[in-house]
Write a protein that holds these residues in place. Structure first.
Motif, PDB file in Angstrom:
ATOM      1  N   VAL A 162      27.455  46.496  -3.254  1.00 19.03           N
ATOM      2  CA  VAL A 162      28.141  46.215  -4.883  1.00 19.03           C
ATOM      3  C   VAL A 162      28.558  48.005  -5.190  1.00 19.03           C
ATOM      4  CG1 VAL A 162      27.159  44.144  -5.216  1.00 19.03           C
ATOM      5  CG2 VAL A 162      25.675  45.878  -5.980  1.00 19.03           C
ATOM      6  N   ALA A 163      29.263  47.773  -6.719  1.00 20.48           N
ATOM      7  CA  ALA A 163      30.103  48.420  -7.154  1.00 20.48           C
ATOM      8  C   ALA A 163      30.061  48.926  -8.626  1.00 20.48           C
ATOM      9  CB  ALA A 163      30.734  48.959  -5.794  1.00 20.48           C
ATOM     10  N   ARG A 164      29.738  49.312  -9.000  1.00 22.90           N
ATOM     11  CA  ARG A 164      30.127  49.970 -10.702  1.00 22.90           C
ATOM     12  C   ARG A 164      30.646  50.995 -11.560  1.00 22.90           C
ATOM     13  NH1 ARG A 164      25.363  46.762 -14.708  1.00 22.90           N
ATOM     14  NH2 ARG A 164      27.265  45.860 -16.463  1.00 22.90           N
ATOM     15  N   ARG A 165      31.098  50.551 -12.309  1.00 18.82           N
ATOM     16  CA  ARG A 165      31.485  52.270 -13.102  1.00 18.82           C
ATOM     17  C   ARG A 165      30.796  52.886 -14.175  1.00 18.82           C
ATOM     18  NH1 ARG A 165      32.723  56.391 -15.185  1.00 18.82           N
ATOM     19  NH2 ARG A 165      34.621  57.549 -16.100  1.00 18.82           N
ATOM     20  N   ALA A 166      30.082  54.135 -13.797  1.00 20.15           N
ATOM     21  CA  ALA A 166      28.926  54.449 -14.778  1.00 20.15           C
ATOM     22  C   ALA A 166      28.774  54.364 -16.628  1.00 20.15           C
ATOM     23  CB  ALA A 166      28.837  55.627 -15.320  1.00 20.15           C
ATOM     24  N   PRO A 167      27.842  53.851 -17.633  1.00 17.88           N
ATOM     25  CA  PRO A 167      26.644  54.597 -16.527  1.00 17.88           C
ATOM     26  C   PRO A 167      25.630  53.417 -16.560  1.00 17.88           C
ATOM     27  CG  PRO A 167      27.062  53.634 -19.265  1.00 17.88           C
ATOM     28  CD  PRO A 167      28.415  53.371 -18.402  1.00 17.88           C
ATOM     29  N   GLN A 168      26.095  52.030 -16.491  1.00 18.55           N
ATOM     30  CA  GLN A 168      25.377  51.069 -15.929  1.00 18.55           C
ATOM     31  C   GLN A 168      25.343  50.797 -14.117  1.00 18.55           C
ATOM     32  OE1 GLN A 168      26.094  47.600 -18.246  1.00 18.55           O
ATOM     33  NE2 GLN A 168      24.710  48.534 -19.460  1.00 18.55           N
ATOM     34  N   LEU A 169      24.114  50.660 -13.460  1.00 12.42           N
ATOM     35  CA  LEU A 169      23.279  50.203 -11.723  1.00 12.42           C
ATOM     36  C   LEU A 169      24.207  49.159 -12.014  1.00 12.42           C
ATOM     37  CD1 LEU A 169      20.220  52.354 -11.381  1.00 12.42           C
ATOM     38  CD2 LEU A 169      22.468  53.186 -10.727  1.00 12.42           C
ATOM     39  N   PRO A 170      24.566  48.854 -10.659  1.00 11.51           N
ATOM     40  CA  PRO A 170      25.287  47.176 -10.609  1.00 11.51           C
ATOM     41  C   PRO A 170      24.345  46.458 -10.177  1.00 11.51           C
ATOM     42  CG  PRO A 170      25.213  49.286  -8.041  1.00 11.51           C
ATOM     43  CD  PRO A 170      25.310  50.297  -9.706  1.00 11.51           C
ATOM     44  N   THR A 171      23.849  45.178  -9.910  1.00  8.61           N
ATOM     45  CA  THR A 171      22.469  44.859  -9.973  1.00  8.61           C
ATOM     46  C   THR A 171      23.462  43.799  -9.245  1.00  8.61           C
ATOM     47  OG1 THR A 171      22.897  42.845 -11.657  1.00  8.61           O
ATOM     48  CG2 THR A 171      21.231  45.150 -12.510  1.00  8.61           C
ATOM     49  N   ARG A 172      22.674  42.606  -8.439  1.00 12.00           N
ATOM     50  CA  ARG A 172      22.769  41.788  -7.535  1.00 12.00           C
ATOM     51  C   ARG A 172      24.028  40.097  -8.424  1.00 12.00           C
ATOM     52  NH1 ARG A 172      18.025  42.513  -5.525  1.00 12.00           N
ATOM     53  NH2 ARG A 172      18.061  41.711  -3.387  1.00 12.00           N
ATOM     54  N   TYR A 213      32.938  45.416  -8.368  1.00  8.03           N
ATOM     55  CA  TYR A 213      32.995  44.241  -7.273  1.00  8.03           C
ATOM     56  C   TYR A 213      31.640  44.642  -5.915  1.00  8.03           C
ATOM     57  CZ  TYR A 213      37.758  46.363  -9.146  1.00  8.03           C
ATOM     58  OH  TYR A 213      38.393  46.591 -10.072  1.00  8.03           O
ATOM     59  N   ALA A 214      31.937  43.769  -5.682  1.00  8.11           N
ATOM     60  CA  ALA A 214      31.229  43.785  -4.241  1.00  8.11           C
ATOM     61  C   ALA A 214      31.619  42.627  -2.977  1.00  8.11           C
ATOM     62  CB  ALA A 214      30.537  42.225  -4.608  1.00  8.11           C
ATOM     63  N   SER A 215      30.763  42.892  -2.019  1.00  7.01           N
ATOM     64  CA  SER A 215      31.548  42.918  -0.682  1.00  7.01           C
ATOM     65  C   SER A 215      29.776  42.060  -0.095  1.00  7.01           C
ATOM     66  CB  SER A 215      31.246  43.823  -0.330  1.00  7.01           C
ATOM     67  OG  SER A 215      31.900  43.859   1.863  1.00  7.01           O
ATOM     68  N   THR A 216      30.192  40.846   0.394  1.00  8.30           N
ATOM     69  CA  THR A 216      29.157  40.107   0.417  1.00  8.30           C
ATOM     70  C   THR A 216      29.361  39.259   1.788  1.00  8.30           C
ATOM     71  OG1 THR A 216      30.008  38.102  -0.998  1.00  8.30           O
ATOM     72  CG2 THR A 216      28.434  39.808  -1.461  1.00  8.30           C
ATOM     73  N   ASN A 217      29.724  39.941   2.479  1.00 12.29           N
ATOM     74  CA  ASN A 217      30.193  39.701   3.881  1.00 12.29           C
ATOM     75  C   ASN A 217      28.518  38.969   4.634  1.00 12.29           C
ATOM     76  OD1 ASN A 217      32.972  40.230   4.043  1.00 12.29           O
ATOM     77  ND2 ASN A 217      32.877  42.227   4.603  1.00 12.29           N
ATOM     78  N   VAL A 218      29.162  38.235   5.882  1.00  6.09           N
ATOM     79  CA  VAL A 218      27.742  37.473   5.740  1.00  6.09           C
ATOM     80  C   VAL A 218      27.379  39.612   7.635  1.00  6.09           C
ATOM     81  CG1 VAL A 218      28.114  35.222   5.861  1.00  6.09           C
ATOM     82  CG2 VAL A 218      29.300  36.052   7.732  1.00  6.09           C
ATOM     83  N   ASP A 219      26.403  38.399   7.836  1.00  2.16           N
ATOM     84  CA  ASP A 219      25.263  39.543   9.172  1.00  2.16           C
ATOM     85  C   ASP A 219      25.785  40.774   8.918  1.00  2.16           C
ATOM     86  OD1 ASP A 219      24.495  38.656  11.489  1.00  2.16           O
ATOM     87  OD2 ASP A 219      26.514  38.839  13.238  1.00  2.16           O
ATOM     88  N   THR A 220      26.388  41.267  10.511  1.00  4.73           N
ATOM     89  CA  THR A 220      26.340  42.763  10.297  1.00  4.73           C
ATOM     90  C   THR A 220      27.956  43.343  10.008  1.00  4.73           C
ATOM     91  OG1 THR A 220      26.496  43.135  12.182  1.00  4.73           O
ATOM     92  CG2 THR A 220      24.343  43.219  11.632  1.00  4.73           C
ATOM     93  N   LEU A 221      28.855  42.625   9.661  1.00  2.00           N
ATOM     94  CA  LEU A 221      30.336  42.541   9.343  1.00  2.00           C
ATOM     95  C   LEU A 221      30.756  43.824   8.289  1.00  2.00           C
ATOM     96  CD1 LEU A 221      32.450  38.919   9.194  1.00  2.00           C
ATOM     97  CD2 LEU A 221      32.415  40.460  10.675  1.00  2.00           C
ATOM     98  N   PRO A 222      31.165  45.056   8.449  1.00  2.00           N
ATOM     99  CA  PRO A 222      31.305  45.844   7.704  1.00  2.00           C
ATOM    100  C   PRO A 222      31.214  45.261   6.028  1.00  2.00           C
ATOM    101  CG  PRO A 222      32.471  46.310   9.411  1.00  2.00           C
ATOM    102  CD  PRO A 222      32.201  44.717   9.403  1.00  2.00           C
TER     103      PRO A 222
END
Length: 188
Positions: free
Chosen positions: A92-102, A107-116
């Motif tokens: 997951v990515a987030r513009r500062a100043p806050q850290l991303p959470t679930r 933005y998020a990339s949530t592919n299954v298994d070990t896909l990049p």
């Protein structure tokens, strides 16, 4: 409640599991003072260097590994990638100043298994366009093998270059040598 002043240059010794109350006092009643207060629970944020892969290990205990990436003012885009995973991870990515959470991220990339896991952000991306400055990345496990550490590689790469404006019905004559880069164009 026991109160003790905290020197701003020396972190207090806190006992894990205890509740603490914080307050800010203005000792000069004739003036108004600006302040910032923050509690840091030992979150480690590792800075990434442009286009330099970093090999890391997540403990797979449900916790995040956090990274920062400083986007330069001449970046056209940025690509964040997590590859070579030994088990399933999410990015997951987030513009500062806050850290991303679930649940809170830009933005998020949530592919299954070990896909990049890949996140690409440009100046026209939505919901948050690419802007110069600090961006935070979070890598967290999505594995069912809890407790088995997960190794991976993370990298942030800026896309740089110039943008050539095209005019309707006017050809542009250019060339690119194999492996020398990418040409960028805009058209209104």
């Amino acid at each position: 409640i026991f109160a003790r002043p905290i020197d701003t240059n020396v972190p207090p010794v806190l006992v894990p599991g205890q509740r603490y109350y914080l307050s800010v006092e203005n000792l000069d009643p004739g003036t108004s003072n600006q302040f910032v207060i923050q509690v840091d629970f030992g979150v480690k944020i590792t800075p990434l260097t442009n286009a330099v892969p970093l090999v890391a290990t997540n403990s797979n205990q449900g916790l995040f590994d956090y990274y920062s990436f400083n986007v330069s003012s001449n970046a056209l885009g940025v690509v964040f990638m997590v590859t070579n995973m030994s088990d399933n991870l999410q990015l997951v990515a987030r513009r500062a100043p806050q850290l991303p959470t679930r649940t809170q991220f830009d933005y998020a990339s949530t592919n299954v298994d070990t896909l990049p896991e890949v996140i690409e952000i440009t100046q026209t991306s939505t919901p948050v366009p690419l802007t110069p400055g600090l961006w935070y990345l979070g890598v967290y496990p999505a594995s069912t093998n809890i407790g088995v550490p997960i190794t991976y590689t993370i990298v942030g790469t800026e896309v740089q270059g110039s943008v050539t404006a095209l005019t309707n019905n006017v050809p542009f004559d250019g060339s690119i040598t194999n492996g020398s880069g990418v040409a960028y164009f805009s058209f209104d």
